[in-house]
Design a protein around this motif. Sequence first.
Motif, PDB file in Angstrom:
ATOM      1  N   MET A 130       0.854  -1.188   0.000  1.00 16.57           N
ATOM      2  CA  MET A 130       0.000   0.000   0.000  1.00 16.57           C
ATOM      3  C   MET A 130       0.890   1.237   0.000  1.00 16.57           C
ATOM      4  O   MET A 130       1.821   1.357   0.786  1.00 16.57           O
ATOM      5  CB  MET A 130      -0.903   0.017   1.239  1.00 16.57           C
ATOM      6  CG  MET A 130      -1.846   1.199   1.249  1.00 16.57           C
ATOM      7  SD  MET A 130      -2.861   1.206   2.762  1.00 16.57           S
ATOM      8  CE  MET A 130      -3.834  -0.263   2.469  1.00 16.57           C
ATOM      9  N   SER A 131       0.593   2.163  -0.868  1.00 16.15           N
ATOM     10  CA  SER A 131       1.393   3.382  -0.930  1.00 16.15           C
ATOM     11  C   SER A 131       1.016   4.305   0.197  1.00 16.15           C
ATOM     12  O   SER A 131      -0.123   4.388   0.614  1.00 16.15           O
ATOM     13  CB  SER A 131       1.166   4.088  -2.271  1.00 16.15           C
ATOM     14  OG  SER A 131      -0.187   4.439  -2.394  1.00 16.15           O
ATOM     15  N   SER A 132       2.001   5.030   0.695  1.00 22.52           N
ATOM     16  CA  SER A 132       1.760   5.956   1.800  1.00 22.52           C
ATOM     17  C   SER A 132       1.529   7.335   1.264  1.00 22.52           C
ATOM     18  O   SER A 132       2.228   7.807   0.374  1.00 22.52           O
ATOM     19  CB  SER A 132       2.955   5.946   2.759  1.00 22.52           C
ATOM     20  OG  SER A 132       4.117   6.345   2.078  1.00 22.52           O
ATOM     21  N   GLU A 133       0.543   8.028   1.807  1.00 21.11           N
ATOM     22  CA  GLU A 133       0.222   9.381   1.396  1.00 21.11           C
ATOM     23  C   GLU A 133       1.028  10.384   2.195  1.00 21.11           C
ATOM     24  O   GLU A 133       1.384  10.137   3.333  1.00 21.11           O
ATOM     25  CB  GLU A 133      -1.277   9.648   1.599  1.00 21.11           C
ATOM     26  CG  GLU A 133      -2.147   8.808   0.683  1.00 21.11           C
ATOM     27  CD  GLU A 133      -1.873   9.045  -0.779  1.00 21.11           C
ATOM     28  OE1 GLU A 133      -1.858  10.209  -1.202  1.00 21.11           O
ATOM     29  OE2 GLU A 133      -1.638   8.077  -1.508  1.00 21.11           O
ATOM     30  N   PRO A 134       1.345  11.565   1.623  1.00 19.89           N
ATOM     31  CA  PRO A 134       2.055  12.597   2.365  1.00 19.89           C
ATOM     32  C   PRO A 134       1.295  12.981   3.613  1.00 19.89           C
ATOM     33  O   PRO A 134       0.083  13.097   3.605  1.00 19.89           O
ATOM     34  CB  PRO A 134       2.143  13.761   1.361  1.00 19.89           C
ATOM     35  CG  PRO A 134       1.990  13.128   0.027  1.00 19.89           C
ATOM     36  CD  PRO A 134       1.103  11.959   0.223  1.00 19.89           C
ATOM     37  N   SER A 135       2.030  13.181   4.678  1.00 25.36           N
ATOM     38  CA  SER A 135       1.399  13.458   5.961  1.00 25.36           C
ATOM     39  C   SER A 135       1.240  14.930   6.249  1.00 25.36           C
ATOM     40  O   SER A 135       0.719  15.287   7.279  1.00 25.36           O
ATOM     41  CB  SER A 135       2.212  12.803   7.085  1.00 25.36           C
ATOM     42  OG  SER A 135       3.532  13.314   7.084  1.00 25.36           O
ATOM     43  N   SER A 136       1.745  15.829   5.354  1.00 24.59           N
ATOM     44  CA  SER A 136       1.592  17.257   5.580  1.00 24.59           C
ATOM     45  C   SER A 136       1.575  17.971   4.241  1.00 24.59           C
ATOM     46  O   SER A 136       1.985  17.410   3.221  1.00 24.59           O
ATOM     47  CB  SER A 136       2.752  17.786   6.436  1.00 24.59           C
ATOM     48  OG  SER A 136       3.945  17.792   5.681  1.00 24.59           O
ATOM     49  N   PRO A 137       1.101  19.241   4.175  1.00 25.20           N
ATOM     50  CA  PRO A 137       1.109  19.984   2.916  1.00 25.20           C
ATOM     51  C   PRO A 137       2.509  20.130   2.340  1.00 25.20           C
ATOM     52  O   PRO A 137       2.694  20.114   1.125  1.00 25.20           O
ATOM     53  CB  PRO A 137       0.504  21.330   3.321  1.00 25.20           C
ATOM     54  CG  PRO A 137      -0.298  21.047   4.527  1.00 25.20           C
ATOM     55  CD  PRO A 137       0.434  19.968   5.242  1.00 25.20           C
ATOM     56  N   TYR A 138       3.527  20.277   3.192  1.00 27.35           N
ATOM     57  CA  TYR A 138       4.890  20.433   2.699  1.00 27.35           C
ATOM     58  C   TYR A 138       5.363  19.157   2.018  1.00 27.35           C
ATOM     59  O   TYR A 138       5.977  19.183   0.951  1.00 27.35           O
ATOM     60  CB  TYR A 138       5.816  20.810   3.856  1.00 27.35           C
ATOM     61  CG  TYR A 138       5.369  22.051   4.575  1.00 27.35           C
ATOM     62  CD1 TYR A 138       5.538  23.310   3.994  1.00 27.35           C
ATOM     63  CD2 TYR A 138       4.748  21.975   5.813  1.00 27.35           C
ATOM     64  CE1 TYR A 138       5.118  24.454   4.651  1.00 27.35           C
ATOM     65  CE2 TYR A 138       4.330  23.112   6.464  1.00 27.35           C
ATOM     66  CZ  TYR A 138       4.519  24.359   5.886  1.00 27.35           C
ATOM     67  OH  TYR A 138       4.094  25.474   6.523  1.00 27.35           O
ATOM     68  N   LEU A 139       5.100  18.010   2.644  1.00 33.48           N
ATOM     69  CA  LEU A 139       5.471  16.744   2.032  1.00 33.48           C
ATOM     70  C   LEU A 139       4.695  16.509   0.748  1.00 33.48           C
ATOM     71  O   LEU A 139       5.220  15.979  -0.222  1.00 33.48           O
ATOM     72  CB  LEU A 139       5.231  15.600   3.009  1.00 33.48           C
ATOM     73  CG  LEU A 139       6.177  15.559   4.225  1.00 33.48           C
ATOM     74  CD1 LEU A 139       5.785  14.412   5.138  1.00 33.48           C
ATOM     75  CD2 LEU A 139       7.613  15.403   3.782  1.00 33.48           C
ATOM     76  N   ALA A 140       3.421  16.900   0.728  1.00 34.43           N
ATOM     77  CA  ALA A 140       2.620  16.748  -0.481  1.00 34.43           C
ATOM     78  C   ALA A 140       3.190  17.596  -1.603  1.00 34.43           C
ATOM     79  O   ALA A 140       3.281  17.156  -2.755  1.00 34.43           O
ATOM     80  CB  ALA A 140       1.165  17.135  -0.190  1.00 34.43           C
ATOM     81  N   GLU A 141       3.608  18.820  -1.306  1.00 34.48           N
ATOM     82  CA  GLU A 141       4.184  19.702  -2.320  1.00 34.48           C
ATOM     83  C   GLU A 141       5.510  19.150  -2.823  1.00 34.48           C
ATOM     84  O   GLU A 141       5.798  19.170  -4.019  1.00 34.48           O
ATOM     85  CB  GLU A 141       4.367  21.103  -1.724  1.00 34.48           C
ATOM     86  CG  GLU A 141       4.834  22.128  -2.736  1.00 34.48           C
ATOM     87  CD  GLU A 141       4.904  23.512  -2.127  1.00 34.48           C
ATOM     88  OE1 GLU A 141       5.502  24.396  -2.768  1.00 34.48           O
ATOM     89  OE2 GLU A 141       4.376  23.697  -1.023  1.00 34.48           O
ATOM     90  N   ALA A 142       6.350  18.634  -1.895  1.00 37.40           N
ATOM     91  CA  ALA A 142       7.626  18.051  -2.298  1.00 37.40           C
ATOM     92  C   ALA A 142       7.411  16.825  -3.170  1.00 37.40           C
ATOM     93  O   ALA A 142       8.115  16.618  -4.159  1.00 37.40           O
ATOM     94  CB  ALA A 142       8.439  17.685  -1.058  1.00 37.40           C
ATOM     95  N   ARG A 172      -5.212   9.700  -7.944  1.00 35.32           N
ATOM     96  CA  ARG A 172      -4.703   8.659  -7.042  1.00 35.32           C
ATOM     97  C   ARG A 172      -5.252   8.850  -5.632  1.00 35.32           C
ATOM     98  O   ARG A 172      -5.628   7.881  -4.968  1.00 35.32           O
ATOM     99  CB  ARG A 172      -3.171   8.686  -7.022  1.00 35.32           C
ATOM    100  CG  ARG A 172      -2.532   8.108  -8.269  1.00 35.32           C
ATOM    101  CD  ARG A 172      -1.048   7.853  -8.038  1.00 35.32           C
ATOM    102  NE  ARG A 172      -0.333   9.082  -7.717  1.00 35.32           N
ATOM    103  CZ  ARG A 172       0.214   9.893  -8.618  1.00 35.32           C
ATOM    104  NH1 ARG A 172       0.123   9.599  -9.911  1.00 35.32           N
ATOM    105  NH2 ARG A 172       0.859  10.980  -8.239  1.00 35.32           N
ATOM    106  N   GLU A 173      -5.277  10.116  -5.175  1.00 36.86           N
ATOM    107  CA  GLU A 173      -5.827  10.378  -3.843  1.00 36.86           C
ATOM    108  C   GLU A 173      -7.291   9.971  -3.774  1.00 36.86           C
ATOM    109  O   GLU A 173      -7.737   9.354  -2.803  1.00 36.86           O
ATOM    110  CB  GLU A 173      -5.665  11.848  -3.500  1.00 36.86           C
ATOM    111  CG  GLU A 173      -4.219  12.273  -3.278  1.00 36.86           C
ATOM    112  CD  GLU A 173      -4.100  13.754  -3.024  1.00 36.86           C
ATOM    113  OE1 GLU A 173      -5.144  14.436  -3.053  1.00 36.86           O
ATOM    114  OE2 GLU A 173      -2.967  14.241  -2.813  1.00 36.86           O
TER     115      GLU A 173
END
Length: 626
Positions: free
Chosen positions: A1-13, A210-211
């Motif tokens: 299972m793929s892990s989703e970014p845990s914060s907006p900064y990680l999502a942007e990166a 994907r989300e």
Amino acid sequence: MSSEPSSPYLAEASLALRLRIERAALLGEGCRLAGLSGIVGLGVMAASLEHFGASQVWVWALAMLPLALSNLYFHRKLRSPALSPKALARLERLFVIRSALSGMGWGGIVFLLPDSLPVLPAALIGFVMLVIALGSTAALAVSRAAYYVFVIPMLTPLAWVFLLRYRADMPFAGWGFLAFLLFLLGFHEMCGRALLAALKRRVCSEALAREQQVIFDTAAEAILLVRNSRIVKCNRRFLELMSADSDEVVGTPMWVWHAETEDWNRHCAAAAELARRGEAYSYVAPLRCRNGDVFWAELTGRSVDPAHPEAGAVWMGSDITQRLATEAALRSSEERFRRLVSMSSDLYWEQDDQLRFTQISGAGLDLLGEGLTAVIGTHFWEFPGLEGVPAEQWVLHRSLVEARKPFRDFVFQFVDRGGERRWFSCSGNPIWDERQNFLGYHGVASEITERIRAAERYRHLAYHDSLTGLPNRRLLADRLEQAIALARRRNAQVALMLLDLDSFKAINDTDGHAVGDAVLATMAHRLRTAVRETDTIARIGGDEFVVLLPEIESEDAAVAIAEKIIAAVRAPLDSQMRSYRLGVSIGIAFFPDDGENGERLLQQADSAMYRAKEAGGHCSFFARHI
């Protein structure tokens, strides 16, 4: 299972890295065509220059061939989806270096041109170079650095040659090359921005998709897309509920999964009517799994686009079998509770968080009529008609409920609709929610009228004579001590009379004890009428009575009461066709002159009474100080 970014900064990166990988992949796609075109271009350019006398052109071509073939290497590497950020950065640097070497190689061809080369072949070579530069604008659109280090070294030497060598024949050719170079740079910038914007939109769309797919598959409820009553798409939760695979579900009609086929047909028709108005439709029905098991589900559907029914509807559902079982058990428990309450004479009550009554029920309510229902919305201490609660009991009760603690056996009186006074005992417990927020109280109130009355009867029997109803020796002693204590504080007198009926034994012996008891009861009544209301008359045994006169004004007042008693006793008494005339001997003692306590006063009064008998008895009394 793929892990989703845990914060907006990680999502942007993560999004930036994904965009960078996509740019690299797009750059790698152009490398294959660039490599093949480069090999063909080298061959054409080498053959042309050899024809015009460039003797070392094939050495140049062989030197440029590895650079052209390296495009195939970059094509394979840059398109790899498993590139790490470090590996990608290294590949991009190598690609820029390769592009710079390739651009300088192509630009260095002008140094191989013979000085005697005519204008027309030189123009043809320049045209080929411009075509290569224009083609690289598309191939390198996503990399500004690689494009600049390729095009500028390639075209600048050619523009210099035309400005110096062919100025006479083509005076504007060199400037044209420079202008075209500037045009290419601007065109590349425009294409690069447009391509990167489109690429970013695509990457964002894919990330969003994907989300949404992750949300779709990890939702706690089953989700279905249904068109024309057939399942077009479903999430993982629905497959789990149905114990089926995706290929066994997608494409099947909805009625297949209903335990009763008509359920879907009926509810689908009703849902279509609401869908046209853009409203949701919900229903509960049994569904059948692939393995034959049946469970109850709650389904809610809404049209994707009410204006276009052909777009289908989204249905959400959940397994409510356990919930229905719990609700059924709760209803059964509540029904049993209601039956128990209805059979009980107790009252069940509830209060809110402001301690106001919200409910009162129970069979006991019928006995009281509408009286207690009037307290709905009021506090306990605002009860109309509530009586019999001492002040200290109210203080204790208020302190308990303000501390949100249980209370037990709070006793109060209530007058029913017939005017009868009834006693109740009330107990309650606080109610808390799962977050420990106070919700109020609930409890029961039991009628204890008979218990109170029985206790009063027992108390009366313990302190009163069963035949005459007069206080007995125990109650007399208590009242005598109280009278003495009060007289001591007020510096007053207390008189104590001991009475003995004369000739009473003859009545018992002659006519029996039943007649004797009747005579005693009559005498008790006469004695009550002969004394004050504040005085106490007690029977201490047989035919002996005691009269307690608290706070007597004087000894003469006591004598006056004694004379009234003698007159009351001497009055004729008729019973069973016989007339009796009794006498009485009275002994009187006074506090504090004759004694400081009750026991001493009784002894003195007893001595005085016997002196009265010795003096002749029969309606006589004796007091030491009289």
